[in-house]
Write a protein that holds these residues in place. Structure first.
Motif, PDB file in Angstrom:
ATOM      1  N   GLY A 482       5.069  -1.901   5.904  1.00 25.82           N
ATOM      2  CA  GLY A 482       4.145  -2.788   5.208  1.00 25.82           C
ATOM      3  C   GLY A 482       3.835  -2.299   3.802  1.00 25.82           C
ATOM      4  O   GLY A 482       3.756  -3.091   2.868  1.00 25.82           O
ATOM      5  N   SER A 483       3.689  -0.968   3.639  1.00 27.65           N
ATOM      6  CA  SER A 483       3.366  -0.422   2.320  1.00 27.65           C
ATOM      7  C   SER A 483       3.695   1.063   2.312  1.00 27.65           C
ATOM      8  O   SER A 483       3.927   1.674   3.359  1.00 27.65           O
ATOM      9  N   ASN A 484       3.734   1.621   1.095  1.00 30.95           N
ATOM     10  CA  ASN A 484       3.871   3.061   0.964  1.00 30.95           C
ATOM     11  C   ASN A 484       2.581   3.633   0.377  1.00 30.95           C
ATOM     12  O   ASN A 484       1.654   2.894   0.050  1.00 30.95           O
ATOM     13  N   TRP A 485       2.539   4.965   0.190  1.00 28.02           N
ATOM     14  CA  TRP A 485       1.310   5.589  -0.258  1.00 28.02           C
ATOM     15  C   TRP A 485       1.116   5.512  -1.769  1.00 28.02           C
ATOM     16  O   TRP A 485       0.001   5.663  -2.265  1.00 28.02           O
ATOM     17  N   GLY A 486       2.166   5.268  -2.510  1.00 26.39           N
ATOM     18  CA  GLY A 486       2.007   5.223  -3.962  1.00 26.39           C
ATOM     19  C   GLY A 486       1.667   3.839  -4.466  1.00 26.39           C
ATOM     20  O   GLY A 486       0.849   3.676  -5.378  1.00 26.39           O
ATOM     21  N   GLY A 487       2.290   2.828  -3.916  1.00 27.87           N
ATOM     22  CA  GLY A 487       2.042   1.464  -4.335  1.00 27.87           C
ATOM     23  C   GLY A 487       2.642   1.114  -5.670  1.00 27.87           C
ATOM     24  O   GLY A 487       2.422   0.009  -6.185  1.00 27.87           O
ATOM     25  N   LEU A 488       3.407   2.019  -6.305  1.00 34.31           N
ATOM     26  CA  LEU A 488       3.951   1.764  -7.627  1.00 34.31           C
ATOM     27  C   LEU A 488       5.383   1.261  -7.574  1.00 34.31           C
ATOM     28  O   LEU A 488       5.779   0.388  -8.334  1.00 34.31           O
ATOM     29  N   VAL A 489       6.157   1.845  -6.663  1.00 38.55           N
ATOM     30  CA  VAL A 489       7.578   1.510  -6.544  1.00 38.55           C
ATOM     31  C   VAL A 489       7.830   0.986  -5.139  1.00 38.55           C
ATOM     32  O   VAL A 489       7.331   1.522  -4.151  1.00 38.55           O
ATOM     33  N   LYS A 490       8.623  -0.090  -5.066  1.00 41.28           N
ATOM     34  CA  LYS A 490       8.983  -0.625  -3.753  1.00 41.28           C
ATOM     35  C   LYS A 490      10.142   0.200  -3.186  1.00 41.28           C
ATOM     36  O   LYS A 490      11.306  -0.214  -3.193  1.00 41.28           O
ATOM     37  N   GLN A 491       9.802   1.379  -2.707  1.00 37.55           N
ATOM     38  CA  GLN A 491      10.762   2.285  -2.063  1.00 37.55           C
ATOM     39  C   GLN A 491      10.017   3.030  -0.958  1.00 37.55           C
ATOM     40  O   GLN A 491       8.834   3.353  -1.122  1.00 37.55           O
ATOM     41  N   TYR A 492      10.737   3.277   0.146  1.00 34.87           N
ATOM     42  CA  TYR A 492      10.084   3.826   1.337  1.00 34.87           C
ATOM     43  C   TYR A 492      10.942   4.961   1.915  1.00 34.87           C
ATOM     44  O   TYR A 492      12.168   4.951   1.814  1.00 34.87           O
ATOM     45  N   SER A 493      10.248   5.907   2.567  1.00 37.40           N
ATOM     46  CA  SER A 493      10.977   7.083   3.066  1.00 37.40           C
ATOM     47  C   SER A 493      10.299   7.660   4.305  1.00 37.40           C
ATOM     48  O   SER A 493       9.071   7.627   4.422  1.00 37.40           O
ATOM     49  N   LEU A 494      11.164   8.187   5.230  1.00 38.64           N
ATOM     50  CA  LEU A 494      10.718   8.947   6.398  1.00 38.64           C
ATOM     51  C   LEU A 494      11.577  10.199   6.505  1.00 38.64           C
ATOM     52  O   LEU A 494      12.762  10.177   6.163  1.00 38.64           O
ATOM     53  N   SER A 495      10.993  11.270   7.043  1.00 42.31           N
ATOM     54  CA  SER A 495      11.754  12.512   7.202  1.00 42.31           C
ATOM     55  C   SER A 495      12.472  12.575   8.546  1.00 42.31           C
ATOM     56  O   SER A 495      13.685  12.781   8.627  1.00 42.31           O
ATOM     57  N   GLU A 496      11.740  12.444   9.642  1.00 42.81           N
ATOM     58  CA  GLU A 496      12.333  12.638  10.969  1.00 42.81           C
ATOM     59  C   GLU A 496      11.537  11.849  11.993  1.00 42.81           C
ATOM     60  O   GLU A 496      10.317  11.670  11.858  1.00 42.81           O
ATOM     61  N   VAL A 497      12.252  11.376  13.039  1.00 38.83           N
ATOM     62  CA  VAL A 497      11.620  10.654  14.143  1.00 38.83           C
ATOM     63  C   VAL A 497      12.222  11.189  15.447  1.00 38.83           C
ATOM     64  O   VAL A 497      13.435  11.353  15.549  1.00 38.83           O
TER      65      VAL A 497
END
Length: 991
Positions: A482-497
């Motif tokens: 839904g959103s990322n923590w910066g809100g500046l760039v529409k880019q998303y990331s996860l490290s591990e699941v």
């Protein structure tokens, strides 16, 4: 030692104990004097040795006799490679399970500059029952071998040798040796001081040795006629299955076990003389270690427990538990070792997950980075390298998502999530903030499970967040961002699941999936699904029927099912775990398979030892006429070893059965079964018995009795003087015996009329559904005979081809066994024969040479039965023994191509038929002994490649240093064709 003597105890067992949380330890400092070759192992704590039996050699094997306070081994012409005949001295303990063995070399024959060639010593772990790990020798060992390499790791698999890493420091190598076994993985180490250890080479995995009992101890050999020796000291052997003094051992669960069932029942093997057991159990290792009956320290204590098992009740998931058994004997209470195990977790991580995403930033930030463990340290903290994370494309079309696919549907317990954790995460803020979690069974129809918010990464080592999945059943999980923590760039990331599942399907089948040689009276078992109330078992020979659910189903209340199956059949099965109170109510497991054994062993004679105190001598099971004047049989040899170890059909041993029917009596050996056997089950149709006669035997009928129902071999024709291994297939239905209750089996010789004496060897009595086909002997006739020497007072060629020989020296003649005419005697001093067959050999592509040989006791190395050639680099020869007690060998070489050889077994003294076959169609060579193929191999050379040979000898070698033959030859034939095994058997006397 006589077969009828009682063994006497002689030396006390030397044992020591380690620290508090220790396994059982056996040790020997060899201070107590003992000669193993004379007195055996009784009373020493050792389980056995090699060196005094047939096919074995040792001139010394003793403690504190030749070397005070040391174990001394000496031998010459001893082999732990090649044909393994004779094997050198080996003193061992039998060990089940994991262990660490350590020993110190104290003395060794030869020094730098004055070496004893090929003198060798090692610490060895050898399969106790060689048949369990395939054909041939199976062992691993760590060498003290300074005459060649220094310290060395070595591996023998089905008699195929692999030399591992060597240290190359010769007589500067380390004298402390160590071998460790963990499961089926072996580690080899050395030490110069017994304190600091370094590995020699990498670990060695032996799948075929997994779970097998091993003989662990010290061995020696000298691969030459020169005597060599070694001395050892300070042997220690530790492990859960090692028998320590006055302590319980072999704990179940094993020490350090993981994934143990919550309802486990503790068990152990008690020490001899234990009358009760004090049980300590808890989760505090210090308390369990220190607790006493009078001071329990808060751990569970049961004093004077009267069984060697204890039910501790239902344990909590994921606990680590500690326990101790103190043994109570008439002499007092002995403190036990502290063992531990880890209880199964409630949920397990899912492996093999496929991750995909709506987009990817670059090739280093694929969705797969979230499920490959990259970026995690040993404490499950994630680092800050973007190349170990997933990142979406900047400003890619939305919504952005990442999806996880499992290999099957799982009941999901929880998920661990490491958010994006770049060093600049606080600045960029591309870590996922909120996401919608959806699940699916098919990847098409989705159900929203929850909306979650993830904490922002810090760039410091990151712990995971844990989210409860509530037991939802899914094969796919999707996170839509839904959103990322910066809100500046529409880019998303996860490290591990990391996903965890609750194990609700059946797993860990027994027999293991793909298992072979499963006994047909099988108990199917498995690890039950966590919620199962009952279990539906489908079993069939039709795999598709099991897959489709059309196979017959049996419902059981416990995770096991006993069933009577047929021999030599492949079966397929699966388990459906059922609980109507759950949703879903049924969990279908995988389809597993196994194959039942080809036969059931009635007796293969491998389990018998020379330990009469233990009742393990062969004549203590097969009763004979030793104390019965009406029974002329005698089972086993008079002196140990009591079994035969050279004339063997399969495996290591056979049963000698002597008969004396003088006066018209019978000779019978009888085995009575403690529990009546049912030979009508498992599709059994045939009883198979193998025996080997001797040409010198008085001919007599052979029979068996099933209970008291007598069955004659070949309608009562003479059977004992056939000098080959014979296979007797007995149609059980035709016997009329009560097959549902077989209480005894008798092997008998004689007809109560004619007398006579002799001996046969019996081996491999088995039950088959479909017995192996018996090789029917075929008369090869005279077609293709180029030379035939019958030695009727001369060395004339009776084939009509006039290839008459010439005798040199003092050869004589004697009668060969019946059917083989006369024999030429070679005195081993000056007698040999020259044959004019050079042009014959140069014409041969296919070839068979057969001869009846009287093998004497060992009198010289590298004697020749024949040696046809022109020089020491152009020949083909057959030697009865490569050394005074080594293997029989056929070899061929030319000036241009090096020697190619096949080695057979060591040949026992007496008359034996030998054949060499070369087949140009398959480019193979075969070596036959008494009709059976004992060795085969490929060849690039044929007899014609030798050219027109000029030195074609019987009894003489191309090499002047080799001994002349001592023995006799009868009926030597040279064919220009490759005879079949059936034809060779005929010539060997199977007629």
């Amino acid at each position: 030692m006589s077969r009828k003597q009682v063994y006497l105890g002689c030396v006390a067992l030397v044992l020591c104990l380690g620290g508090a949380a220790r396994a059982g330890v056996f040790s020997d400092d060899f201070e107590a004097a003992h000669d193993y070759l004379v007195d055996g192992v009784a009373g020493t704590g050792w389980d056995g040795f090699i060196g005094a039996g047939a096919g074995e050699t040792a001139s010394a094997l003793n403690a504190s006799t030749d070397r005070s306070g040391q174990l001394f081994m000496q031998s010459a012409g001893a082999y732990w490679e090649g044909a393994f005949s004779p094997r050198g001295p080996f003193l061992y303990k039998v060990v089940e399970g994991d262990f660490v063995a350590t020993v110190r070399v104290t003395d060794f024959a030869g020094v730098a500059g004055a070496i004893v060639q090929h003198n060798d010593s090692f610490l060895m772990a050898r399969v106790a029952n060689l048949d369990d790990a395939g054909a041939g020798e199976d062992f691993v060992c760590m060498h003290y071998f300074p005459t060649w390499v220094g310290n060395m790791q070595r591996n023998m698999d089905d008699s195929v040798e692999t030399e591992g890493t060597t240290t190359g420091d010769g007589f500067n190598c380390a004298r402390y040796l160590q071998v460790e076994r963990t499961g089926n993985v072996f580690t080899f180490r050395r030490s110069f001081d017994g304190v600091t250890w370094t590995a020699v080479g990498g670990t060695l995995t032996r799948e075929d040795m997994g779970g097998l009992a091993l003989q662990v101890g010290m061995a020696h050999c000298t691969y030459s006629a020169t005597a060599g020796y070694v001395a050892f000291d300070d042997f220690t052997l530790s492990g859960d299955s090692i028998v320590p003094m006055n302590m319980a051992y072999r704990p179940k669960p094993s020490n350090g076990a993981t994934d143990v069932l919550t309802d486990v029942v503790l068990s152990w093997v008690p020490t001899d003389g234990a009358v009760a057991h004090d049980v300590y159990f808890g989760t505090d290792v210090d308390a369990v270690t220190a607790a006493e009956i009078a001071n329990p320290l808060g751990v569970m204590v049961v004093a004077g427990h009267d069984a060697n098992s204890y039910d501790v009740g239902h344990l909590a998931y994921g606990q680590t538990c500690y326990w101790r058994i103190d043994e109570v004997t008439a002499d007092g209470t002995s403190r036990g070792a502290v063992w531990s195990f880890a209880v199964e977790p409630y949920a397990y991580p899912i492996t093999g997950i496929t991750a995909t995403a709506s987009s990817t930033y670059n090739a280093n930030t694929l969705a797969s980075k979230t499920v490959d463990g990259s970026g995690l340290d040993e404490n499950d903290l994630h680092g800050d390298d973007l190349k170990t994370m997933w990142a979406s494309q900047k400003n890619a079309p939305e919504p952005a998502w990442i999806q996880f696919e499992f290999d099957a549907a799982y009941k999901l317990d929880r998920v661990l999530v490491w958010n994006s954790n770049q060093a600049i995460e606080a600045l960029m803020g591309v870590g996922v903030k909120d996401a919608t979690v959806e699940v699916s069974l098919d990847g098409v129809n989705w159900t929203t499970l929850a909306t979650v918010e993830l904490a922002q990464g810090t760039g410091e080592p990151l712990e995971p967040e844990v989210f409860d999945l509530g037991g939802v059943v899914a094969k796919y999980v999707k996170l839509t961002v839904g959103s990322n923590w910066g809100g500046l760039v529409k880019q998303y990331s996860l490290s591990e699941v990391r996903f965890y599942y609750v194990p609700v399907s059946a797993r860990e089948p027994s027999p293991a999936d793909g298992a072979t040689d499963v006994h047909p009276q099988a108990t199917l078992g498995w690890r039950a699904g966590r919620e199962a109330a009952s279990h539906k078992v489908a079993l069939s020979v039709d795999e598709q029927a099991v897959i489709d659910g059309t196979a017959d189903v049996v419902t059981v209340s416990e995770p096991q099912y006993e069933i009577s199956l047929d021999l030599d059949q492949s079966y397929f099965w699966k388990v459906v775990e059922v609980n109507d109170a759950e949703e879903p109510a049924a969990w279908e497991g995988d389809v597993w398979s196994f194959t039942t054994a080809e036969y059931i062993v009635v007796d293969d004679f491998e389990s018998y030892t020379d330990d009469m105190d233990a009742g393990e001598a062969v004549f203590q099971t097969w009763t004979d006429g030793y104390e019965d004047d009406t029974n002329g049989s005698l089972v086993g040899y008079n002196d140990a070893p009591f079994t035969e170890r050279t004339v063997v059909h399969d495996g290591y041993q056979s049963m000698p059965l002597a008969y004396d029917n003088s006066g018209g009596i019978y000779s019978e050996a009888k085995r009575t079964f403690e529990t009546a056997q049912d030979w009508s089950r498992h599709g059994v149709t045939t009883l198979v018995l193998h025996w080997h006669g001797l040409a010198a035997n008085a001919s007599a009928p052979l029979y068996v009795k099933i209970n008291n129902t007598k069955v004659l071999y070949n309608a009562g024709a003479g059977a004992t003087n056939l000098p080959v291994w014979k296979q007797w297939n007995i149609d059980l239905a035709a016997t009329g015996a009560n097959l549902k209750s077989v209480t005894s089996l008798t092997i008998g010789i004689g007809d109560g009329k004619a007398g006579g004496t002799g001996m046969i060897h019996v081996d491999d009595i088995r039950l088959y559904a479909e017995a192996p086909e018996v090789v029917t002997p075929v008369d090869p006739g005279n077609t293709g005979i180029l030379a035939n020497y019958t030695f009727e007072g001369n060395v004339q060629d009776s084939s009509g081809n006039n290839n008459h020989g010439t005798v040199t020296g003092d050869a004589g003649y004697e009668d060969a066994p019946s059917g083989y005419g006369q024999a030429l005697i070679f005195n081993g001093i000056n007698a040999y024969v020259t044959l004019p067959i050079g042009s014959v050999l140069s014409s041969l592509s296919d070839m068979t040479i057969t001869v009846y040989v009287n093998f004497p006791a060992a009198t010289g190395d590298w004697q020749r039965i024949f040696d046809f050639g022109s020089s020491t680099t152009n020949y083909m020869f057959l030697t009865p023994r490569t050394t005074s007690s080594g293997p029989m060998r056929f070899a061929i070489r030319t000036d241009a191509v090096g020697e190619q050889a096949v080695d057979g077994p060591g040949v026992p003294v007496g008359w034996h038929h030998v054949a060499v076959v070369m087949d140009s169609a398959t480019m193979t060579m075969r070596l036959h002994l008494d009709g059976a193929t004992v060795a085969s191999g490929v060849t690039s050379l044929l007899p014609k490649d030798l050219g027109d040979t000029t030195q074609n000898y019987l009894g003489e070698s191309q090499y002047e240093a080799d001994a002349l033959f001592t023995g006799s030859l009868a009926d030597l034939r040279i064919y220009n064709r490759a005879l079949s095994e059936a034809q060779v058997r005929y010539l060997a006397g199977d007629r």
